[in-house]
Each structure stands twice: as structure tokens, then as C-alpha cells.
Design an enzyme around this catalytic site. Structure first.
Site, mmCIF file in Angstrom:
data_model
loop_
_atom_site.group_PDB
_atom_site.id
_atom_site.type_symbol
_atom_site.label_atom_id
_atom_site.label_comp_id
_atom_site.label_asym_id
_atom_site.label_seq_id
_atom_site.Cartn_x
_atom_site.Cartn_y
_atom_site.Cartn_z
ATOM 1 N N GLY A 176 0.823 -1.206 0.000
ATOM 2 C CA GLY A 176 0.000 0.000 0.000
ATOM 3 C C GLY A 176 0.860 1.259 0.000
ATOM 4 N N SER A 177 0.343 2.285 0.659
ATOM 5 C CA SER A 177 0.995 3.597 0.571
ATOM 6 C C SER A 177 2.383 3.634 1.182
ATOM 7 C CB SER A 177 0.126 4.640 1.269
ATOM 8 O OG SER A 177 -1.141 4.655 0.664
ATOM 9 N N THR A 178 2.721 2.656 2.054
ATOM 10 C CA THR A 178 4.074 2.689 2.617
ATOM 11 C C THR A 178 5.106 2.557 1.515
ATOM 12 O OG1 THR A 178 3.968 0.317 3.016
ATOM 13 C CG2 THR A 178 3.436 1.744 4.873
#
Lengths: 484, 479
Positions: free
Chosen positions: A214-216
Site C-alpha cells: 500500500g501507501s508505505t
């Protein structure tokens, strides 16, 4: 009729000779192979004929041995706080083999290692039994406890590293299991129920499970943008139209979470608000190959032996729209918690990625060190200057972005949240991610990655900042406390 | 037998001479002392290794073995003065070692637990084996005292045939034990393996029969492609024995007994007729028989598969055949060159028949390659002393009987040891003298008794010719 009798004598001699040759074959030529045959029960009998050496964390053994009074196995493995340490120790069962450190360092633990030959010989001469050596790990008991307690009854994993050396400080996975329950000879019931548990308590999620990051993953994409010179200043506006259409598609728009200021946002703002459009476009602009190269420098697309093997995290070779999606940690992008901790750690360590490891030294029964692990640089995914730019961006995220829950008084903390969609049409509960590091005057002592699999919390609540960041915070605090 | 020897090679053994050969009884006695002492030391070794103390039965055991050996020796001294001096010590040593190994396995907590869970109680086998040894040695003494000359057996050729047939056939009517019908069980007395006795009786029959028929079988043949082909009607007996072996294999599913009898017959036929063609026919027929039966008998098939790769089917084979042979081979391998030492191995992991069919794996694991070599040499020596007795025997019946008995012994050792070591498919037979089992030990002592009797006759100096009154009266006056 003596002639045939003599021939019969020779024939009988040949029969005995054949037996002797066969005997030499199995007792000499094949002896070692047969001794260690996987069906040979003697291996296990010998393994448990004396107390095994211990796996040690912070000077205290987390394993033990107890006398069973059984016929085949004199001793049985025990574990202290087994559920918490299972992702580190693995199990050592009299019936079901063993795994992880218990298996990899078995020779040292049983005392069979070649480097213990001298000890063995001395013990044999002085009439003492064989003794096993100890495995001294790099783990930090407080950090591990913070991680395990933080996860609680949620399903997820935590991996924490010392960015300066690559030491693994915490490795937690829940739901977990107590290896003591399957250590004995009559534990097949417990074993079967663990095997059939749909929550997979024996799965080490920190090393053996991959999740869409995801956004990490935007941290990696940002690093790629800086390293490839696409953007060089985190505070200069990027060329990011809104709405943005995925390349090679008939008008499929990449959407952001909510109405956030992403049009031509600076890298810093894009990371702070977690703009899908900005990072999707960066990934598309750089192209699949450059993205893949950068991801690989962080450790993607390779197994990592800590020495317990972490499965491959994957940044895929893919077409343009999929590559853009992979740039924001979706599509076929997959990462282990350890991998994401490595990402945070490389940024925190000014661009240098240290090889993660969890065995500090192997120690003979007489306390002589027989092997000492030396920290090793694995790669340099970004330059020191770029690393510092990225640090300041990640610190903004914690100061006044999505990761405020990880703030620690008086310590610089950088981080990134993530909420990864998965399942058909994103129907599954999303994964909540948080990666972060803490920094003091002596560099960064800890980088951590937390992932929580879809719990019963509602979708809106799951954003990494709310579920995962507090756990990361307590792990960092635990490390900082012991650092002093 | 070097060609440069000034004496013809047979002088020492076969030529009838009135000059007495050394009786070698003192050699035998000296060897017997070793044959008794070695097992006694081994016994002490097991006790010290397992419990850290001298075993409590040490004295009784040593005295028992020593006494039996001593009595046997005295009987040989009295009734078979010129007998081969090696046979009795060799048999005593093997028997003594067997007792130690059985006693050692009696102490195994694993086997005790296994017996308790399978039969509800555990009974040690060593005392029984000691009793059987006593019976065996009594039979040995009986043979020497009652059988003054082995040629007496020749009179019972056809009775032997009937007895042998009976002994071979009778197990068919008893239930199979572990897949093979080689036992008969008598309520209250235990079980008997008639095959062990049949081995001796059938050798007597073959000797008597072949001695009479050898000329017909040897001479009435045609030469064809360098081989003597027997006449069709002379093929009758070998075909009959072959059919018998096949029947044993099919109905008793016992590969070992079948192989033993057919092999024994071929060996004796070859010695009697001196025709190599019999060997060729024998091999051909046993190959046909073995392949044929292996194709149809699932029990034999399983054994063959277990032999080919015991570890492939180790976990999956429900009959346990793969596991048995796999365990045995691992036991040998784990022993390595020097072995773990008596009482310190784990050969008792082979729970099934650990002290019977698989006793050799205990030797392999605890005494190592070195011990196994020594043991195989002991067996080899018994066989070669037996064949030597055949060479020395003066009468064809004695020759045939001695070569038959030693050949049978050699085949049995080969079939059992080869089976346990994975050289050939495993068969349900026991290692002579070593393995637990009354029939085996009693029959083999009788076998040694007969060999000793033949060797005594062979080496005994001919009685000095009766003084002829004519010779005394006829005076030759030389000028």
C-alpha cells in the site's frame, strides 16, 4: 568326488565374501548417509538425549529443556513465553521435526557442530556428556514485548531493525502458538489442531507472509524519483495533474483517498497526504525497469536469510498501468513486514541498507564464542543527500500528516502510513500498515514496520495511522529506552 | 595345497593310514576356553554399559555355558576322539554370543514396552534360550553317543524322505505368522519351526538317494554344446524337488526355506554327479520359479519391493516390510566401523523380531563393521570345516552328507544375513546359533553333532589289520 566338493567350498566362500562386501557397503561406504537418513529415529533420540543449548535474548534464555522420563527422549524442549518468541525460535519437536532457528542452528544446539569438536572430545575424555552450544540473538526483549502486546488479539506482524547494523530487534506475529505444546512425543493432537487452524498460528507473518504494501511503498517510489533525478527538491511542485488517468487505459482515473490537495503537490505534501495520483505518475514516468531497479536495491525480488529465510518480496515486471499501480503499493506489488522495515531502515541510515540478521553469536558450552556475526552493508538504495531529503519528508508525515500517532517527545520520528486494498474488487478488509524510524544524535537506533490484517474494525478506521502507528511507536519507545 | 609339496595333497586327510593322526582334543579344549570366556566378557560389558554394574546373572550364566561346553568336550573326547577340533568351539562361541545379544535385547526398555502394549506382558527370552541351548547340547551329545557311525543313517534314506516331506508340509495346516507359514504351534509347548529339522533330514535323504543314483545321473547323458544333458527320465527327481520348493514358496510363502532346499539339492546333485550342467539347470529352474512366483504372490512381491528401495515405501507400506528392512539397514549404518558398543545402540528400534530374524542388526550396530566381519568369518569357518570334513570323508555317503549339511548351513547364513543387510530380499529365517528360537538352536547343534561324527570317522586311523595266522606261520627264509 573331491573336485566338486572343492568347488562347493569356493562357492560357500564366495557367499560369505558377498556378505562381507555388502556389510562394508552399508557400514562403511553408506554409513553416514544411513546415520542421518530422515527416517532414522536415532537422530532425534540423540538430539534429545541431553539438554539442548538455548536461544538467548538479552542475556536470558527464552528456551529450556526438561526431563521427560520417557524411553526414547530423555529431554523435551520448553519455551518461556513461547507465543511471543515463536517467530524467532521456531519449534523443536520430538515428532514433527523443527523449524527456524531451532532447525538452522540445530548442530550448535545439540553440540554436533564441527566447531564444537574439541569440546566434545574433552567432555568425552573427562566422562561428561555431550553439551549443546547457545545461540545468542540480536533481539530486544522489551521491543519484542511491546510489539507482541501491541498486536494483541489482532492478526498481524511487526518487524523492527537497528538501521545502523541490520540487527533484528523485534519479530512478532499474531496469532501465534506456544511451541512447548508441540515439543513432546505425544502432542500430535495439538499439532493437528495448529495445522488445521484457519488463522494459521504457525505462520511467521513477519518473514513468511507477503502483503500488498500500500501507501508505505510510496517511500520507495519517492526514493526512485530522487535517485533518478526526476525531482530533486521535496519542496518544489511536481508535475501532477488531477484527475490523473492511468497510462494506456481508456480514461481509467487513479483516485485519491478523499478530497486531498494533490494537484501539482510537492513531494513532501504528496507523502504527507499520501497522494496516489502523484506517486502513480512518478512510477509511470520512471517506467517499470527503473522502479524495479530501485525496489531491488531495497531488497525486493530476493529471499533474505536472517538466517531464517524471509520469502521474496515482489516488485513485478508489468505493463504501464499496472506499474503505476505497483508504484503506490498495489497491483502485484507484495512485501513482507521485514522488507518494509528494511525500507524504513535504509532511509534512516542515510541511504545505506544493512543486511538484517538475528543471530549475533554462537557460543560453545564453555562460553567461548565460536561465531560472531559482523554487520554487512547490503546495498545503497539512495545517496546520503537524498536519504536526508526523504527523512525530512517522512518526519513531516509524523509531525502533521497521516502518522501523528507515532510522535515521540524529544525524538525525531519519520514514518509512513499505508492502507492496502486486497481481495476481489477490494472486498477484503484492507491491510493497515505503518513504517517508521526514530532518530537520535547517535543516528537511528530503530526502524519498524507494522502490518495488521483486516480486523473487525470498520474500513474507515483501518487507516494505518490509527491501528498500526501506535504499535510502531511503542516498539520505538522500547528500543529508545534500552538504548540509553 | 601347493604343487611343490612333497606329499600328495590328500595324504593328511584321506589316505587310510594306521598311523594315528593327532587327535587335537587339547586344541579344542583351549579354543573352548576362549569360546566361553568371550561371551562372558561380552555379558559383563552389556551389564556395565546399561546399568553400570556387573549383571546379577553373570555367575550362573558363565557357569552354565562353561559347564555345557565342558560336558560336550568330554563327550567328544570319549566318543569322537578324532573329530575336527574347530566345530565345537565355533558353535559354542556363536551360541554364547547369541545368548548375550538376546539378554541385551531383553534389557531394552523399548522392547519391554512394546511387548507389554502388544501382549500385555513381557517375558525375557534369554532364560528360554539358555534352556534350548541345553537341550541342543544334549541332542549333540545324544548324536555322538548313539550314532556310532554316520553310515547307519544311510539305512533310513526313504524314511528320511517321508519325514522330511511331513516336516515341510505340516506348517501349511497352521496359521501364518507374520505372513509366512513356517511354524507349527503345539498348545502348551510353544511353536516349532519344522523347517530347521527338515534341513538335516532332507540332507540325509539326498545323500542316500544320490549315492545310489549318481552313476545313472552322471553317465547316462548326452553331450550337447559342451554340456552333458541328462536323460529326460533322470530329470524326474530334480523336477520333483523343484516342484516341492515352489509349493513351499506358494503355500507357505517362505522364500528362505524354498531357496534353501532347492539350493541344497543342486549342490548335492553336482557333487554326486560331477556334472556342471546340473548347476546350470538348477540356476535356470530357480530363476524361473522365483520370477514366476514373485509375479503372482503379493507377499513375495512386497518383500522384493522393500528390498529394492526400503526408503521409498518406508512410511507408506502397511505390511511394514519396508520399515523392517529400512530399520535394519539404518541400524547397520548407524553402527559404522567400530559400532556403538554393546548395550549402547538403538537396534531395538526394530521392534519386530529384534532378537530373532533381525538379531544381526544388533551385532552390526553395537559391534560395528569390525564385529560383523569377525562374526561372518566365524560362520565361514564352520562352513569350511564342514566342507573339509566332506573332503576327508572316505565314503561317498559321508562326503555327500557333510557337503550337504555345510552347504545348507552356508545357504542359510547367506539368505538370512543377506536379507537383513538388504543384499537379497528378506526371508523369514533365523541366523543359526545366534537368533532366539528353540528349533533353530536344537537343530543346528544336531547338525554340528553329525558333522563331528563324520569328521571323526574320516580322521580316525584305520584299525590295524588283524594279525593273520598264516602270515605268522609262513616263514620266509632268505638266503
Amino acid at each position: 568326488m573331491n573336485k566338486p566338493v572343492r568347488r562347493i567350498a569356493i562357492f560357500c566362500g564366495l557367499l560369505v565374501l558377498a556378505l562381507m562386501i555388502r556389510d562394508n557397503w552399508i557400514q562403511f561406504v553408506q554409513a553416514d548417509e544411513l546415520k542421518t537418513n530422515k527416517h532414522n529415529h536415532r537422530v532425534d533420540i540423540a538430539r534429545y538425549s541431553q539438554p539442548r543449548g538455548n536461544i538467548i535474548v538479552d542475556g536470558d534464555a527464552v528456551t529450556g529443556s526438561t526431563e521427560t522420563g520417557g524411553i526414547d527422549y530423555k529431554y523435551k524442549r520448553t519455551y518461556k513465553n513461547g507465543e511471543m518468541w515463536a517467530p524467532v525460535t521456531g519449534y523443536s519437536s520430538q515428532v514433527f521435526d523443527s523449524n527456524q532457528l531451532e532447525k538452522l542452528e540445530d548442530k550448535v544446539l545439540t553440540g554436533d557442530d564441527d566447531r564444537l569438536f574439541f569440546n566434545r572430545t574433552v567432555d568425552m575424555i573427562t566422562g561428561k556428556g555431550k553439551k549443546g552450544g547457545d545461540v545468542i540473538t540480536t533481539l530486544n526483549a522489551q521491543a519484542q514485548e511491546a510489539a507482541f502486546k501491541g498486536l494483541g488479539d489482532k492478526k498481524g506482524a511487526v518487524a523492527a531493525l537497528d538501521p545502523r547494523t541490520g540487527k533484528i530487534l523485534a519479530l512478532a506475529s499474531t496469532p501465534s502458538y506456544d511451541p512447548s505444546t508441540i515439543a513432546g512425543a505425544n502432542d500430535s493432537k495439538a499439532w493437528t489442531s495448529l495445522q488445521n487452524d484457519k488463522n494459521q498460528p504457525m505462520l511467521n507473518r513477519a518473514l513468511k507472509q507477503t502483503y500488498p504494501p500500500g501507501s508505505t511503498f510510496k517511500v520507495v517510489t519517492a526514493a526512485a524519483a530522487l535517485q533518478n533525478g526526476l525531482y530533486s527538491d521535496p519542496d518544489v511542485k511536481t508535475d501532477s495533474p488531477l484527475p490523473w488517468v492511468l497510462p494506456d487505459t481508456a480514461g481509467v482515473q487513479l483516485s485519491n483517498e478523499g478530497n486531498i490537495p494533490c494537484q501539482n503537490a510537492t513531494l513532501r505534501d504528496a507523502l504527507k497526504y499520501s497522494c496516489n495520483t502523484v506517486f502513480g505518475k512518478i512510477s509511470a514516468d520512471l517506467g517499470n525497469q527503473k522502479m524495479m531497479d530501485e525496489a531491488q536495491k531495497f531488497g525486493f525480488n530476493n529471499t533474505i536469510d536472517t538466517p531464517v529465510r524471509a520469502v521474496k518480496s515482489v516488485y513485478p515486471k508489468d505493463n504501464r498501468p499496472q506499474n503505476a499501480m505497483a508504484g503506490i503499493g498495489q497491483a502485484s506489488n507484495r512485501a513482507t513486514p521485514l522488507q518494509m522495515a528494511m525500507v524504513a531502515s535504509a532511509v534512516a541510515n542515510n541511504g545505506k541498507l544493512m543486511e538484517p540478521y538475528m543471530v549475533d553469536k554462537l557460543r560453545a558450552p564453555n562460553l567461548n564464542v565460536i561465531e560472531q556475526h559482523k554487520p554487512k552493508e547490503m546495498s545503497q538504495p539512495l545517496s546520503a543527500a537524498n536519504a536526508q531529503k526523504l527523512q525530512s519528508m517522512m518526519e513531516t508525515v509524523v509531525q502533521n500528516g497521516t502518522g501523528t500517532a507515532a510522535q515521540i517527545d524529544g525524538v525525531k520520528v519519520g514514518g509512513k502510513t499505508g492502507t492496502a486494498q486486497h481481495g476481489v474488487d477490494n472486498s477484503g478488509n484492507p491491510y493497515a500498515w505503518f513504517i517508521s524510524y526514530a532518530k537520535t544524535d547517535n543516528g537511528s537506533p530503530v526502524a519498524v514496520a507494522v502490518v495488521i490484517e483486516g480486523s473487525d474494525t470498520t474500513r474507515d478506521d483501518i487507516a494505518g495511522g490509527k491501528l498500526a502507528a501506535p504499535i510502531a511507536k511503542s516498539v520505538m519507545e522500547a528500543v529508545l529506552k534500552t538504548e540509553k | 595345497m601347493s604343487a611343490t609339496s612333497p606329499l600328495p595333497n590328500a595324504t593328511a586327510t584321506t589316505t587310510i593310514s594306521t598311523v594315528g593322526l593327532p587327535s587335537r582334543r587339547n586344541t579344542e579344549l583351549a579354543l573352548l576356553v576362549f569360546a566361553v570366556l568371550i561371551p562372558c566378557f561380552a555379558y559383563a560389558n552389556v551389564g556395565l554399559a546399561m546399568d553400570g554394574a556387573m549383571p546379577s546373572g553373570m555367575l550362573g550364566y558363565s557357569l552354565g555355558l562353561g559347564l555345557m561346553a565342558g560336558v560336550a568336550h568330554l563327550v567328544v573326547r570319549k566318543f569322537a576322539r578324532y573329530a575336527d577340533p574347530l566345530l565345537l568351539p565355533l558353535a559354542t562361541l556363536l551360541n554364547g554370543l547369541g545368548l548375550v545379544l538376546i539378554w541385551r535385547l531383553d534389557q531394552s526398555p523399548r522392547l519391554i514396552q512394546r511387548a507389554k502394549s502388544a501382549f500385555g506382558s513381557f517375558q525375557p527370552d534369554a532364560p528360554k534360550q539358555l534352556l534350548f541351548t541345553a537341550v541342543g547340547i544334549a541332542l549333540f551329545i545324544g548324536v555322538l553317543m548313539l550314532l556310532k557311525d554316520h553310515r547307519i543313517l544311510q539305512r533310513y534314506t526313504y524314511i528320511s524322505m517321508a519325514v522330511a516331506l511331513f516336516l515341510l508340509v505340516v506348517p501349511m495346516f497352521f496359521p501364518a505368522v507374520n505372513g509366512a507359514k513356517i511354524w507349527i504351534s503345539i498348545p502348551g509347548l510353544g511353536t516349532i519351526q519344522p523347517g530347521e529339522f527338515a534341513k538335516i533330514v532332507i540332507a540325509v535323504f539326498f545323500s542316500g538317494y544320490l549315492m545310489v543314483k549318481r552313476d545313472a545321473l552322471a553317465l547316462a547323458s548326452r553331450r550337447f554344446m559342451g554340456m552333458y544333458l541328462p536323460r529326460g527320465r533322470d530329470l524326474g527327481p530334480i523336477l520333483a524337488v523343484w516342484a516341492m520348493s515352489i509349493l513351499i514358496l506358494v503355500f507357505e510363502t517362505d522364500l528362505g526355506t524354498s531357496l534353501l532346499f532347492f539350493g541344497l539339492f543342486v549342490v548335492m546333485l553336482y557333487v554326486a554327479t560331477e556334472r556342471t550342467s546340473w548347476i546350470f539347470f538348477g540356476l535356470l529352474m530357480s530363476a524361473v520359479g522365483a520370477v514366476g512366483v514373485a509375479t503372482f504372490e503379493s507377499h513375495v512381491q512386497k518383500r522384493v519391493n522393500a528390498w529394492l528401495d526400503p526408503f521409498a515405501c518406508y512410511k507408506t507400506d502397511p505390511s511394514g516390510a519396508c520399515q523392517q528392512i529400512g530399520d535394519a539397514v539404518m541400524s547397520f549404518g548407524s553402527g559404522g566401523t567400530l559400532g556403538s558398543g554393546l548395550g549402547q545402540g538403538n537396534s531395538d528400534l526394530i521392534g519386530f523380531a529384534a532378537n530373532a530374524d533381525f538379531i544381526l542388526s544388533t551385532v552390526g550396530e553395537e559391534l560395528g563393521l569390525a564385529g560383523m566381519m569377525a562374526l561372518l568369518l566365524l560362520y565361514g569357518l564352520i562352513v569350511e570345516r564342514g566342507v573339509r570334513t566332506a573332503l576327508a570323508a572316505r565314503d561317498p555317503f559321508g562326503k555327500l552328507l557333510a557337503v550337504g549339511l555345510s552347504g545348507a548351513f552356508a545357504l542359510q547364513v547367506f539368505v538370512v544375513a543377506g536379507g537383513v543387510m538388504g543384499l537379497i530380499p528378506l526371508t523369514g529365517m533365523t541366523m543359526p546359533f545366534l537368533a532366539a528360537g528353540g528349533s533353530s538352536i536344537i537343530a543346528n547343534w544336531a547338525l554340528i553333532g553329525i558333522l563331528i561324527r563324520i569328521s571323526d570317522t574320516a580322521r580316525r586311523p584305520a584299525p590295524s589289520p588283524a594279525s593273520s595266522p598264516d602270515a605268522e606261520m609262513t616263514q620266509v627264509v632268505r638266503p
